[in-house]
Design an enzyme around this catalytic site. Structure first.
Site, mmCIF file in Angstrom:
data_model
loop_
_atom_site.group_PDB
_atom_site.id
_atom_site.type_symbol
_atom_site.label_atom_id
_atom_site.label_comp_id
_atom_site.label_asym_id
_atom_site.label_seq_id
_atom_site.Cartn_x
_atom_site.Cartn_y
_atom_site.Cartn_z
ATOM 1 N N ASP A 1 0.796 -1.249 0.000
ATOM 2 C CA ASP A 1 0.000 0.000 0.000
ATOM 3 C C ASP A 1 0.824 1.292 0.000
ATOM 4 O OD1 ASP A 1 -1.905 -1.939 0.231
ATOM 5 O OD2 ASP A 1 -2.742 -1.266 2.134
ATOM 6 N N GLU B 1 -4.558 -0.849 -1.431
ATOM 7 C CA GLU B 1 -5.859 -0.912 -0.768
ATOM 8 C C GLU B 1 -6.825 0.009 -1.525
ATOM 9 O OE1 GLU B 1 -5.904 -0.007 3.433
ATOM 10 O OE2 GLU B 1 -8.088 0.142 3.471
ATOM 11 N N LYS C 1 -6.549 -4.969 -3.146
ATOM 12 C CA LYS C 1 -7.199 -5.580 -1.980
ATOM 13 C C LYS C 1 -8.223 -4.613 -1.381
ATOM 14 C CE LYS C 1 -3.472 -4.359 1.295
ATOM 15 N NZ LYS C 1 -4.227 -3.554 2.248
ATOM 16 N N LYS D 1 -7.675 -4.746 4.843
ATOM 17 C CA LYS D 1 -6.368 -4.413 5.405
ATOM 18 C C LYS D 1 -5.362 -5.518 5.101
ATOM 19 C CE LYS D 1 -8.181 -0.734 7.200
ATOM 20 N NZ LYS D 1 -8.199 0.454 6.323
ATOM 21 N N VAL E 1 3.176 0.214 4.242
ATOM 22 C CA VAL E 1 2.470 1.019 5.249
ATOM 23 C C VAL E 1 1.034 0.508 5.413
ATOM 24 C CG1 VAL E 1 3.858 3.045 4.762
ATOM 25 C CG2 VAL E 1 1.698 2.759 3.541
ATOM 26 N N THR E 2 0.443 0.776 6.572
ATOM 27 C CA THR E 2 1.096 1.264 7.761
ATOM 28 C C THR E 2 1.423 0.064 8.659
ATOM 29 O OG1 THR E 2 -1.005 1.600 8.967
ATOM 30 C CG2 THR E 2 -0.160 3.467 7.728
ATOM 31 N N CYS F 1 -2.103 -2.379 7.875
ATOM 32 C CA CYS F 1 -2.056 -3.357 6.776
ATOM 33 C C CYS F 1 -0.812 -4.248 6.822
ATOM 34 C CB CYS F 1 -2.170 -2.636 5.439
ATOM 35 S SG CYS F 1 -3.831 -1.928 5.240
ATOM 36 N N GLN G 1 7.998 -13.143 22.033
ATOM 37 C CA GLN G 1 7.682 -14.543 22.348
ATOM 38 C C GLN G 1 8.324 -15.506 21.353
ATOM 39 O OE1 GLN G 1 3.496 -15.122 23.818
ATOM 40 N NE2 GLN G 1 3.227 -13.117 22.835
HETATM 41 C C1 C5J Z 1 -3.071 0.718 5.479
HETATM 42 C C2 C5J Z 1 -4.774 2.037 6.523
HETATM 43 N N1 C5J Z 1 -2.555 0.443 4.284
HETATM 44 N N2 C5J Z 1 -3.978 2.456 7.500
HETATM 45 N N3 C5J Z 1 -4.315 1.284 5.512
HETATM 46 O O1 C5J Z 1 -2.458 0.502 6.499
HETATM 47 O O2 C5J Z 1 -5.949 2.361 6.529
#
Ligand code: C5J
Length: 229
Positions: A26, A74, A131, A134, A159-160, A164, A204
């Protein structure tokens, strides 16, 4: 197939040529550019833009090593038929998905803002996954692409970090993929989320995967390139 060890946390990651893909999540104008959707939500897009040169160098090294590069975007159909009302209405932002924005209708496929920033544009032969959610596996062909290419490991970037990148890494982990998240090639609008998001991956004993910086990963990719020549 050759493999090389990447110094990573919580342990060294064995990077195998032919079984690894780099996924770039993204890196779209709507999230990154000043005046875009991300900024309209009150976010500091500078934090995401910092990732661009580092990620460009990583993508270049992956291409050189013959690693499959997969980009995701996205976004939604122009009629919003694939956007749940809950996603559309959440948070009552000043601008919503589908509204006109500085770079076209926000997060709508085919619009300028929906596409990837120029510096990281896909080249011929690379896969682009559109897509609606997320996670990059939800309602997409990603799993089929990976299976068809014999991929079992993912270098995760984009990102972010906490949205995502995390959702995709968790989806991949549940599907049996080994994920290495590249710490300086993922970005968040929120410094605390960036730090904690990375901590959560490797906690972990690596509950979701591994974390390494781009210097370590690029070093390993160069080793694979040298071994192959
Ligand atoms: C992504 C968002 N790509 N933060 N989308 O993380 O809405």
């Amino acid at each position: 197939m050759t493999s090389t060890a990447v110094p990573a946390e919580p342990s060294a990651f064995s990077l195998a040529s032919g079984r690894t893909a780099l996924i770039v999540i993204d890196m779209q104008r709507d999230f990154l550019l000043p005046g875009g959707f991300g900024e309209s939500l009150g976010n500091d897009v500078g934090r995401l833009l910092e990732v661009v040169p580092t990620l460009a160098a990583l993508i270049a090294a992956a291409r050189e090593a013959g690693i499959l590069v997969i980009h995701t975007r996205e976004g939604h159909e122009p009629d919003l038929s694939d956007c749940p009302p809950t996603k559309l209405n959440r948070g009552a932002p000043s601008k919503r998905i589908g509204d006109p924005g500085k770079y076209g209708r926000i997060l709508i496929r085919g619009e300028y803002g929906h596409d990837i920033v120029d510096e990281l544009a896909p080249i011929e032969g690379e896969v682009v996954i559109d897509k609606p959610g997320k996670g990059a596996f939800y309602a997409t062909e990603l799993q089929d692409v990976l299976t068809g290419a014999g991929i079992t490991q993912l270098l995760v970037t984009g990102v972010t970090t906490e949205v995502c990148v995390h959702t995709t890494t968790r989806e991949a982990n549940d599907r049996g993929y080994e994920c290495l998240v590249v710490s300086d090639c993922v970005g968040s609008y929120f410094p605390d989320f960036q730090r904690v998001g990375l901590e959560m991956i490797k906690a972990q004993g690596g509950i979701f995967g591994w974390v390494a910086d781009s210097a370590a990963v690029i070093g390993a990719l160069r080793q694979l390139t040298t071994d192959a020549s």
